[in-house]
Design a protein around this motif. Structure first.
Motif, short mmCIF file in Angstrom:
data_model
loop_
_atom_site.label_atom_id
_atom_site.label_comp_id
_atom_site.label_asym_id
_atom_site.label_seq_id
_atom_site.Cartn_x
_atom_site.Cartn_y
_atom_site.Cartn_z
N LYS A 1 0.84 -1.19 0.00
CA LYS A 1 0.00 0.00 0.00
C LYS A 1 0.88 1.25 0.00
CE LYS A 1 -3.52 2.18 2.93
NZ LYS A 1 -2.61 3.02 3.76
N THR A 2 1.94 1.23 0.82
CA THR A 2 2.83 2.39 0.89
C THR A 2 3.52 2.64 -0.45
OG1 THR A 2 3.18 1.96 3.22
CG2 THR A 2 4.78 3.38 2.14
N SER A 3 4.02 1.56 -1.11
CA SER A 3 4.66 1.74 -2.42
C SER A 3 3.69 2.33 -3.43
CB SER A 3 5.17 0.41 -2.98
OG SER A 3 5.94 -0.26 -2.05
N LEU A 4 2.45 1.85 -3.36
CA LEU A 4 1.44 2.36 -4.30
C LEU A 4 1.16 3.84 -4.03
CD1 LEU A 4 -0.65 1.73 -6.54
CD2 LEU A 4 -2.28 1.19 -4.73
N THR A 5 1.08 4.20 -2.76
CA THR A 5 0.83 5.61 -2.41
C THR A 5 1.97 6.50 -2.92
OG1 THR A 5 -0.36 4.89 -0.44
CG2 THR A 5 0.32 7.20 -0.51
N PHE A 6 3.21 6.07 -2.69
CA PHE A 6 4.34 6.85 -3.19
C PHE A 6 4.31 6.95 -4.71
CE2 PHE A 6 6.80 6.31 0.89
CZ PHE A 6 7.03 7.65 1.08
N ARG A 7 4.02 5.84 -5.36
CA ARG A 7 3.99 5.81 -6.83
C ARG A 7 2.95 6.81 -7.34
NH1 ARG A 7 2.15 2.05 -10.68
NH2 ARG A 7 0.04 2.67 -10.09
N ASN A 8 1.75 6.76 -6.76
CA ASN A 8 0.70 7.66 -7.24
C ASN A 8 1.00 9.11 -6.87
OD1 ASN A 8 -0.57 5.57 -8.46
ND2 ASN A 8 -2.11 5.26 -6.86
N ALA A 9 1.68 9.33 -5.74
CA ALA A 9 2.08 10.70 -5.38
C ALA A 9 3.08 11.25 -6.40
CB ALA A 9 2.68 10.71 -3.98
N VAL A 10 4.03 10.41 -6.82
CA VAL A 10 4.99 10.85 -7.86
C VAL A 10 4.22 11.21 -9.13
CG1 VAL A 10 6.79 10.03 -9.44
CG2 VAL A 10 6.98 9.56 -6.99
N LEU A 11 3.28 10.36 -9.53
CA LEU A 11 2.56 10.60 -10.77
C LEU A 11 1.71 11.87 -10.69
CD1 LEU A 11 1.56 6.92 -11.60
CD2 LEU A 11 3.21 8.33 -12.83
N GLU A 12 1.13 12.13 -9.51
CA GLU A 12 0.33 13.36 -9.38
C GLU A 12 1.22 14.60 -9.40
OE1 GLU A 12 -2.70 13.58 -6.50
OE2 GLU A 12 -3.52 11.59 -6.98
N LEU A 13 2.35 14.54 -8.68
CA LEU A 13 3.26 15.69 -8.67
C LEU A 13 3.90 15.92 -10.04
CD1 LEU A 13 5.06 15.12 -5.24
CD2 LEU A 13 3.64 17.09 -5.84
N MET B 1 4.20 22.27 1.77
CA MET B 1 2.94 21.79 2.35
C MET B 1 1.75 22.20 1.49
SD MET B 1 3.59 21.97 6.48
CE MET B 1 4.72 23.31 6.72
N ARG B 2 1.84 23.41 0.95
CA ARG B 2 0.76 23.89 0.10
C ARG B 2 0.67 23.04 -1.17
NH1 ARG B 2 -0.20 26.68 -4.19
NH2 ARG B 2 2.00 26.99 -4.70
N LEU B 3 1.81 22.78 -1.80
CA LEU B 3 1.82 21.99 -3.03
C LEU B 3 1.34 20.56 -2.77
CD1 LEU B 3 5.10 22.95 -4.93
CD2 LEU B 3 2.73 23.45 -5.58
N ALA B 4 1.71 20.01 -1.64
CA ALA B 4 1.33 18.63 -1.34
C ALA B 4 -0.18 18.50 -1.17
CB ALA B 4 2.05 18.16 -0.07
N ARG B 5 -0.83 19.57 -0.68
CA ARG B 5 -2.29 19.54 -0.46
C ARG B 5 -3.08 19.92 -1.70
NH1 ARG B 5 -5.23 19.95 4.86
NH2 ARG B 5 -7.06 20.38 3.58
N ALA B 6 -2.43 20.57 -2.63
CA ALA B 6 -3.14 21.06 -3.82
C ALA B 6 -3.67 19.89 -4.64
CB ALA B 6 -2.20 21.92 -4.65
N ARG B 7 -4.75 20.12 -5.37
CA ARG B 7 -5.27 19.15 -6.33
C ARG B 7 -5.69 17.83 -5.70
NH1 ARG B 7 -3.91 18.66 -12.34
NH2 ARG B 7 -2.15 20.00 -12.71
N LEU B 8 -6.10 17.83 -4.44
CA LEU B 8 -6.55 16.57 -3.85
C LEU B 8 -7.96 16.26 -4.33
CD1 LEU B 8 -5.21 16.48 -0.19
CD2 LEU B 8 -4.48 15.09 -2.12
#
Lengths: 556, 74
Positions: free
Chosen positions: A378-390, B67-74
């Motif tokens: 679950k943690t790997s998936l969360t990091f992966r999706n966080a990278v893709l969103e950023l 922190m702002r960027l991390a919360r954006a677009r949720l």
């Protein structure tokens, strides 16, 4: 299913051993006429080395299988006389795009710099590569290809390897000074010699479908994470020759491979992806799993392992066939020197050391891609999706998106064959580096550097004006070409000019060579037969060059 | 210094030949940090990691922007 390709059937002939009724000893026997075994056979045979190549089948690869051939592989295929048909038939591409759900989040260009002959990648069905290789192999009188010759036993016996080979006419024995095992992931040679291959199986299944359709998508690699048409899994699309498209669907470990392969299950997946209106035909379907593993050593006395027999990687990154062909590029010149008595057999240990180092880099990169594409927790998936969103907005996150790090050659930085630098140089052409290409000019025609180096040792000596080279230096250069291990000295100059007799000049008009190799007047590069840098200096020094040559051939 | 959004991973003494390598080195180390942990343990590790790195950065303007960027677009 449709077929865009007619499989050739190669003729079986009884072996000379069977006709003569006695065993013969051969300097080199290669087992396996896949893309890697054929590359090894061609490389040795074109240097005049007699080779016997055994294969248990009588046709080429069934199914498209390996489809991506990287720039470095194309450069090797050029050296083997095969680059042109592969590039002409295949689909060249440089750009890969990665999508997350509906949006593009990242793209890469495999050839960010101009001034190289070959593109980053060519997509070509494996059967075409093998067919072109067999056509080339048949032009080489030193090469004896034996189809429907299956090795059923192998034993090392002092200074030779003894094989039993099964044919439609029964079993015969064959002896070899050296055996090259190119018999694939399930290597029979490896098994019969009781050698281990260590690594891990990845718990995931993938469906590959080759689809024939007319589509005007650009020639790019497209990869989706969690697309709307295949939720929570990945999909990969590649364009191949003959309007064949490779689609790769991640299925998950619980999928039933037999069910998934059925056209009634494959077709809806493709329709969901392409839309209902696009017409297509299925050509080939397969479900695969993969392993990442390698043998501890690629040399076992007189048996040398290459390609999938020695190492297996995940397919993300096209590092399978590409690394196998690079194995042969590394091995063949060394084996030839050993057979000719110009180098000790320990030179072959450097084959294993260098290619184990490369295999580890390939394994690392393909494992990282796999971990990113198929997160295990679950943690790997969360990091992966966080990278893709950023990644949508942030360059740093785009650089972390890993949908496959595509095959690039390894810098053999730790090799014992390298002579360490004794002067400062900018850039990446360090000892052990695979050579960068550059546009050059000789005798009124333009050419690519990598088309005129390799096969033997060469030294590139940078001079300001070839016409001003003194006779004594020219004579020393020519003498190097007549040594037991010849080194051809070629002058590199910014301007054309008449060189002393017997010396060639590469004119670096555009200055790309000077830039990429940080080369100035006096700079000298010693190049290996496989187009890797062995040593370099700021001034030509015959004694230093001899010492570096001895080092690069284990003669010291 | 404003929040860095360009690729910035590096390691002293390591020479990289491919632009993706330093980031991949980091990402592997990150995932490896969580190996064999339960989801709960991983959450705690992540929280500690953020606190350690936040103190290292120190500059509250940078931290607020992150922190702002991390919360954006949720």
């Amino acid at each position: 299913m449709l077929s865009t390709y007619r499989y050739p059937k190669f003729e079986y002939r009884p072996a000379p051993e069977q006709l003569a009724g006695r065993t013969q000893r051969h300097p080199v026997v290669i087992v396996g006429a896949g893309p890697v075994g054929l590359a090894a056979a061609i490389d040795l045979a074109q240097s005049g080395q007699p080779v016997v190549l055994l294969d248990d089948d009588d046709t080429v690869s069934v199914g498209s299988r390996g489809v991506c051939y990287a720039k470095r592989t194309l450069e090797i295929l050029d050296r083997l006389g095969l680059g042109e048909p592969c590039v002409t038939k295949g689909v060249s591409w440089n750009v890969g795009r990665t999508f997350f759900r509906e949006e593009e989040v990242y793209n890469f260009n495999l050839r960010p710099q101009e001034g190289h002959k070959r593109p980053g990648m060519v997509n070509l069905q494996q059967y075409y590569l093998e067919e072109f290789e067999i056509t080339r192999a048949r032009q080489l009188p030193a090469l004896d290809i034996r189809f429907r010759n299956k090795v059923v036993s192998v034993a090392q016996d002092g200074d030779k390897v003894i094989l039993q080979v099964e044919t439609p006419d029964g079993i015969y024995a064959l002896e070899a000074d050296w055996l090259v095992a190119a018999d694939g992931a399930r290597s029979g040679i490896r098994r019969m010699l009781h050698l281990d291959v260590e690594g891990k199986i990845f718990k995931d299944r993938f469906l590959i479908a080759d689809v024939v359709m007319k589509a005007d998508y650009p020639p790019e690699r497209w990869f989706w994470f969690d697309p709307p048409f295949h939720r929570n899994q990945s999909v990969l699309l590649h364009h191949q020759a003959d309007n064949v498209w490779r689609i790769d669907f991640q299925l998950g470990w619980d999928a039933d491979p037999e069910e998934e392969k059925k056209p009634e299950n494959v077709i809806p997946r493709i329709k969901a992806m392409l839309g209902d209106e696009r017409e297509f035909e299925l050509e080939w379907v397969s479900v695969y799993t993969f392993q990442c593993r390698r043998m501890h050593s690629f040399r076992h006395d007189r048996v040398l392992f290459v390609g999938d027999a020695a190492h297996q990687v995940s397919p993300f990154g096209a590092r399978g066939a590409n690394s196998g062909i690079q194995d042969t590029d590394n091995l063949c010149w060394k084996l030839k020197l050993v057979i000719d008595g110009q180098a000790p057999a320990t030179l072959l240990d450097s084959y294993s050391d260098e290619r184990v180092f490369a295999a580890d880099e390939n394994l690392m990169n393909s494992t990282r891609s796999t971990d990113f594409i198929t997160p295990k927790t679950k943690t790997s998936l969360t990091f992966r999706n966080a990278v893709l969103e950023l990644a949508r907005d942030n360059p740093f996150a785009r650089a972390l998106v890993n949908s496959g790090r595509l095959s690039v050659p390894t810098f053999l930085t730790g090799s014992v064959l390298n002579t360490p630098d004794s002067a400062d140089f900018a850039g990446d052409m360090i000892p052990g580096a695979p050579m960068d290409d550059a546009p050059m000019h000789e005798d009124g025609s333009d050419f690519w550097l990598l088309d005129r180096v390799g096969n033997g040792f060469m030294a590139l000596v940078h001079v300001a004006d070839p016409a001003r080279l003194d006779g004594e230096t020219a004579a020393r250069f020519r003498a190097l070409a007549a040594a037991p291990i010849p080194v051809e000295v070629v002058l590199v100059a910014p301007v054309a000019g008449p060189a002393p007799a017997g010396l060639r000049v590469f004119v670096d008009r555009a200055g790309r060579y000077a830039e990429r190799y940080d080369s100035q007047t006096g700079t000298t590069y010693l190049l290996r037969p496989d187009q890797h840098v062995a040593a370099r200096w700021r001034n030509f020094d015959a004694a230093a060059l001899q010492a570096a040559l001895a080092r690069a051939t284990c003669n010291c | 210094m404003p929040l860095t959004l360009q690729p910035n991973f590096h390691e002293a003494g390591t020479r990289y030949f491919r632009p993706f390598s330093p980031g991949d080195d980091f990402y592997e180390a990150l995932i490896e940090t969580h190996r064999d942990l339960s989801d709960e343990q991983s959450d705690l590790v992540n929280a500690k990691l953020i606190l350690l790195l936040a103190n290292h950065i120190g500059d509250l303007a940078v931290l607020r922007e992150a922190m702002r960027l991390a919360r954006a677009r949720l």
